[in-house]
Design a protein around this motif. Structure first.
Motif, short mmCIF file in Angstrom:
data_model
loop_
_atom_site.label_atom_id
_atom_site.label_comp_id
_atom_site.label_asym_id
_atom_site.label_seq_id
_atom_site.Cartn_x
_atom_site.Cartn_y
_atom_site.Cartn_z
N GLU B 114 -29.33 11.87 -34.93
CA GLU B 114 -30.00 11.82 -33.63
C GLU B 114 -31.44 12.32 -33.77
N ALA B 115 -32.39 11.57 -33.19
CA ALA B 115 -33.81 11.96 -33.31
C ALA B 115 -34.02 13.36 -32.76
N GLY B 116 -34.91 14.12 -33.38
CA GLY B 116 -35.26 15.44 -32.87
C GLY B 116 -34.38 16.56 -33.40
N LEU B 117 -33.41 16.22 -34.25
CA LEU B 117 -32.56 17.27 -34.82
C LEU B 117 -33.14 17.71 -36.16
N ALA B 118 -33.49 19.01 -36.29
CA ALA B 118 -33.93 19.52 -37.58
C ALA B 118 -32.79 20.32 -38.18
N HIS B 119 -32.50 20.13 -39.41
CA HIS B 119 -31.45 20.86 -40.14
C HIS B 119 -30.13 20.84 -39.38
N GLY B 120 -29.81 19.73 -38.79
CA GLY B 120 -28.55 19.65 -38.06
C GLY B 120 -27.38 19.74 -39.03
N HIS B 121 -26.24 20.26 -38.55
CA HIS B 121 -25.02 20.14 -39.35
C HIS B 121 -23.83 20.03 -38.42
N ILE B 122 -22.78 19.40 -38.89
CA ILE B 122 -21.60 19.21 -38.06
C ILE B 122 -20.87 20.55 -37.96
N PRO B 123 -20.66 21.07 -36.74
CA PRO B 123 -20.07 22.40 -36.59
C PRO B 123 -18.74 22.48 -37.34
N ASN B 124 -18.56 23.57 -38.12
CA ASN B 124 -17.33 23.68 -38.91
C ASN B 124 -16.74 25.08 -38.85
N ASP B 125 -17.07 25.83 -37.80
CA ASP B 125 -16.49 27.16 -37.64
C ASP B 125 -14.98 27.02 -37.52
N PRO B 126 -14.21 27.80 -38.30
CA PRO B 126 -12.74 27.67 -38.25
C PRO B 126 -12.16 27.96 -36.87
N GLU B 127 -12.90 28.66 -36.01
CA GLU B 127 -12.43 28.93 -34.65
C GLU B 127 -12.42 27.68 -33.78
N LEU B 128 -13.22 26.68 -34.16
CA LEU B 128 -13.34 25.49 -33.31
C LEU B 128 -12.11 24.60 -33.47
N PRO B 129 -11.51 24.15 -32.35
CA PRO B 129 -10.38 23.24 -32.47
C PRO B 129 -10.83 21.91 -33.08
N LEU B 130 -9.95 21.32 -33.87
CA LEU B 130 -10.33 20.05 -34.51
C LEU B 130 -10.20 18.89 -33.52
N PRO B 131 -11.23 18.05 -33.45
CA PRO B 131 -11.13 16.89 -32.56
C PRO B 131 -10.08 15.90 -33.07
N LEU B 132 -9.40 15.22 -32.15
CA LEU B 132 -8.49 14.14 -32.54
C LEU B 132 -9.31 12.87 -32.73
N ASP B 133 -8.78 11.93 -33.50
CA ASP B 133 -9.58 10.71 -33.73
C ASP B 133 -9.69 9.87 -32.46
N LYS B 134 -8.71 10.01 -31.53
CA LYS B 134 -8.78 9.31 -30.24
C LYS B 134 -8.49 10.29 -29.11
N VAL B 135 -9.06 10.02 -27.95
CA VAL B 135 -8.76 10.81 -26.75
C VAL B 135 -7.57 10.16 -26.04
N HIS B 136 -6.65 10.98 -25.56
CA HIS B 136 -5.44 10.44 -24.91
C HIS B 136 -5.28 10.99 -23.50
N PRO B 137 -4.75 10.15 -22.59
CA PRO B 137 -4.32 10.69 -21.30
C PRO B 137 -3.06 11.55 -21.51
N LEU B 138 -2.80 12.45 -20.57
CA LEU B 138 -1.70 13.41 -20.75
C LEU B 138 -0.35 12.74 -20.94
N HIS B 139 -0.10 11.65 -20.20
CA HIS B 139 1.25 11.07 -20.22
C HIS B 139 1.60 10.44 -21.56
N GLU B 140 0.60 10.32 -22.46
CA GLU B 140 0.92 9.80 -23.79
C GLU B 140 1.43 10.91 -24.71
N VAL B 141 1.33 12.16 -24.25
CA VAL B 141 1.73 13.29 -25.11
C VAL B 141 2.99 13.99 -24.58
#
Ligand code: SF4
Ligand code: SF4
Ligand code: FES
Lengths: 245, 181
Positions: B114-141
Motif C-alpha cells: 500500500e502506498a505511503g507505508l514505510a517499513h511496513g510488516h505483517i503483524p505477527n505478535d503471538p497475542e493476535l488471533p490468526l485470521p481465517l482464510d474466509k469469513v463465515h456467518p455464525l450459522h456455518e459454525v
C-alpha cells in the motif's frame, strides 16, 4: 366485446379477460402474487418459480398459466410461502448480496420479497462466488454478484432495444450473465443509458454511475410500502420502450 | 411477593463494528423495563470476560479469526437461545467481501505494498488471533436459533424481537422493522 369471467384466488373472485394469465389478471385486480422474472411489459419467462400457485392440488407457475373460468387457485398459503422463502434464501446464498452497500437496496425486488416473506437469514452455506465487476463503460456499472438470471435485461435488449447486449452462458450452477462483445466488456457494446435494458433489472446488477445513493436509504420504493401492497404497479401494460417500430 | 427470576443475557461482538450494540442501546429508556426482565452476563456492558449459563446470547459480527470461533462456541455451550444480530453475523457482511480474495494477498496489500507505508510488516505478535482464510456467518459454525437482520437492525426492531421472544411468541418483525440494509 370484452369477454370477462372470473376465477377464484385464495377464495376471492378475480375477473379476467381472455388471453390473460393468472398473474396478469390477479395483479390487474390488485391481488399480489410474488414474482421475480415476470415483468408487465414482457412475455412471461417462467423461470424463478416464485409465482407458483396451487390449482386443484397441483402446482403451476401463475405467470405462464392461462386464466380460466372457475379455477380455484391458492397462493397466499403457508405451504407455498415456505417454498418461496427457500427459493429466496437460495438466491441470497448463491450470489453475493451485501445489501448495506448495494445501490439497489430499498428498490430491489429480491430484498423486498425477503422482507415480505419474513426471511431473516439465507440459512444455507453462502457460496461467495468470485464475480468481478465490469466498470469499463463510462456511464454504466455491472455488478454480476447480484444477478439472479431472470433474463429481463437479455429480453429487453433484444426485444425492445434491438441490440442483444446481454446473454446467459453456461448451464446449471455455472450459468451466468455475459456481455455480447468480443472483449466481453460493456464498453465495447452499443448500450445506451436510454435503453430499456437499463431499467428492467429487478436487483442491483445494471447500475447508472454517479447517481449512487442520491435517493436516501429508507425513502425508497419498498421502504415505504411492502411489495405485496404494490400489485397494481406490476399490472399488465403495453411495452413502453418500443423504439423500433 | 416473590420476584420473577430474571432471564440471563450475554452479548458480544465478533467480526463486527459494535454498531449492533449501539443500536441495542437505541432502545433508550426501554432499557429500564428491559432490566426488570433480564440481567446481563458477559457483555461489553458488564465487562464480564467469560460467559456463564445464560438464557439468551446475542452475537454481533461474523467469524473472521480463531478467537471468534472459540467465543462463539463458548456462547453456544452456555446459551439456551443463540441469536445472530446484524448483517455480519448473518451473511458475513462487509468483512466477508474479502472472501473471493487470497488472504495472503490482502495482508500484503494492506501492510506491505500500500502506498505511503514505510517499513511496513505483517503483524505477527503471538497475542493476535490468526485470521481465517474466509469469513463465515455464525450459522456455518454453530446452530443459531434466531436471526435479527439489518445493518444495524433498528432499536425498534431489536426491541420488538426481544419482547416477542421474552413473551414466548415466535418473533416477527414485519414491514418497516425487517431490513437488510
Ligand atoms: S441486489 Fe437486492 S438483495 Fe442483492 S444486495 Fe442489492 S439490495 Fe440486497
Ligand atoms: S442482470 Fe438483472 S435483469 Fe439481467 S439477468 Fe441478471 S438479474 Fe436479470
Ligand atoms: S414470475 Fe413466474 S416463474 Fe418467475
Amino acid at each position: 366485446m370484452n369477454n370477462t369471467s372470473t376465477f377464484q384466488l385464495d377464495g376471492t373472485d378475480v375477473p379476467f379477460e381472455s388471453g390473460q394469465t393468472v398473474m396478469q389478471a390477479a395483479l390487474a385486480a390488485g391481488h399480489y402474487i410474488p414474482h421475480l422474472c415476470y415483468h408487465p411489459e414482457f412475455k412471461p419467462h417462467g423461470s424463478c418459480k416464485l409465482c407458483t400457485v396451487k390449482v386443484g392440488g397441483r402446482t403451476a407457475a401463475s405467470c405462464t398459466m392461462p386464466a380460466e373460468a372457475g379455477l380455484e387457485i391458492e397462493s397466499d398459503i403457508e405451504e407455498l410461502n415456505a417454498l418461496r422463502r427457500t427459493l429466496v434464501q437460495m438466491l441470497f446464498a448463491e450470489g453475493n448480496h451485501f445489501c448495506p452497500s448495494c445501490e439497489k437496496s430499498g428498490n430491489c425486488m429480491l430484498q423486498a420479497l425477503g422482507y415480505d416473506l419474513e426471511v431473516h437469514t439465507a440459512g444455507f452455506r453462502h457460496m461467495y462466488p468470485d464475480r468481478p465487476l465490469d466498470a469499463s463503460h463510462p456511464d454504466i456499472l455491472l455488478d454480476f454478484n447480484r444477478c439472479i438470471l431472470c433474463e429481463l435485461c437479455v429480453r429487453a435488449s433484444s426485444e425492445v432495444d434491438g441490440k442483444n447486449v446481454f446473454a446467459l452462458a453456461g448451464r446449471g450452477i455455472t450459468k451466468h450473465l455475459i456481455v455480447n462483445a468480443r472483449s466481453g466488456l460493456l464498453n465495447d457494446t452499443n448500450i445506451a443509458l436510454t435503453d430499456k435494458a437499463m431499467e428492467v433489472c429487478p436487483v442491483g446488477v445494471i447500475l447508472k454511475k454517479r447517481v449512487g445513493f442520491k435517493q436516501p436509504i429508507g425513502e425508497r420504493r419498498y421502504d415505504k410500502r411492502p411489495i405485496s401492497a404494490q400489485a397494481l404497479d406490476d399490472a399488465p401494460r403495453a411495452p413502453s420502450g418500443a423504439k423500433h417500430e | 411477593m416473590s420476584e420473577k427470576k430474571k432471564l440471563r443475557v450475554a452479548t458480544t461482538s465478533l467480526a463486527g463494528c459494535f454498531g449492533c450494540h449501539m443500536s441495542f442501546l437505541d432502545i433508550d429508556e426501554r432499557l429500564i423495563p428491559l432490566l426488570e426482565l433480564v440481567e446481563f452476563d458477559r457483555s461489553p456492558l458488564t465487562d464480564i470476560k467469560h460467559c456463564g449459563p445464560c438464557d439468551i446470547g446475542l452475537i454481533e459480527g461474523g467469524i473472521c479469526n480463531g478467537e471468534n470461533v472459540h467465543v462463539l462456541r463458548e456462547f453456544r455451550k452456555n446459551c439456551k437461545i443463540l441469536i445472530a444480530i446484524g448483517s455480519c453475523a448473518i451473511t458475513g457482511g462487509l468483512p466477508a467481501q474479502r472472501n473471493h480474495l487470497d488472504l495472503g494477498d490482502c495482508l500484503t496489500e494492506v501492510y506491505l505494498t500500500e502506498a505511503g507505508l514505510a517499513h511496513g510488516h505483517i503483524p505477527n505478535d503471538p497475542e493476535l488471533p490468526l485470521p481465517l482464510d474466509k469469513v463465515h456467518p455464525l450459522h456455518e459454525v454453530v446452530k443459531i436459533d434466531y436471526f435479527i437482520p439489518g445493518c444495524p437492525p433498528s432499536g425498534d426492531a431489536i426491541w420488538k424481537f426481544l419482547t416477542d421472544l421474552i413473551a414466548g411468541k415466535t418473533p416477527e418483525l414485519g414491514h418497516g422493522l425487517i431490513e437488510y440494509d
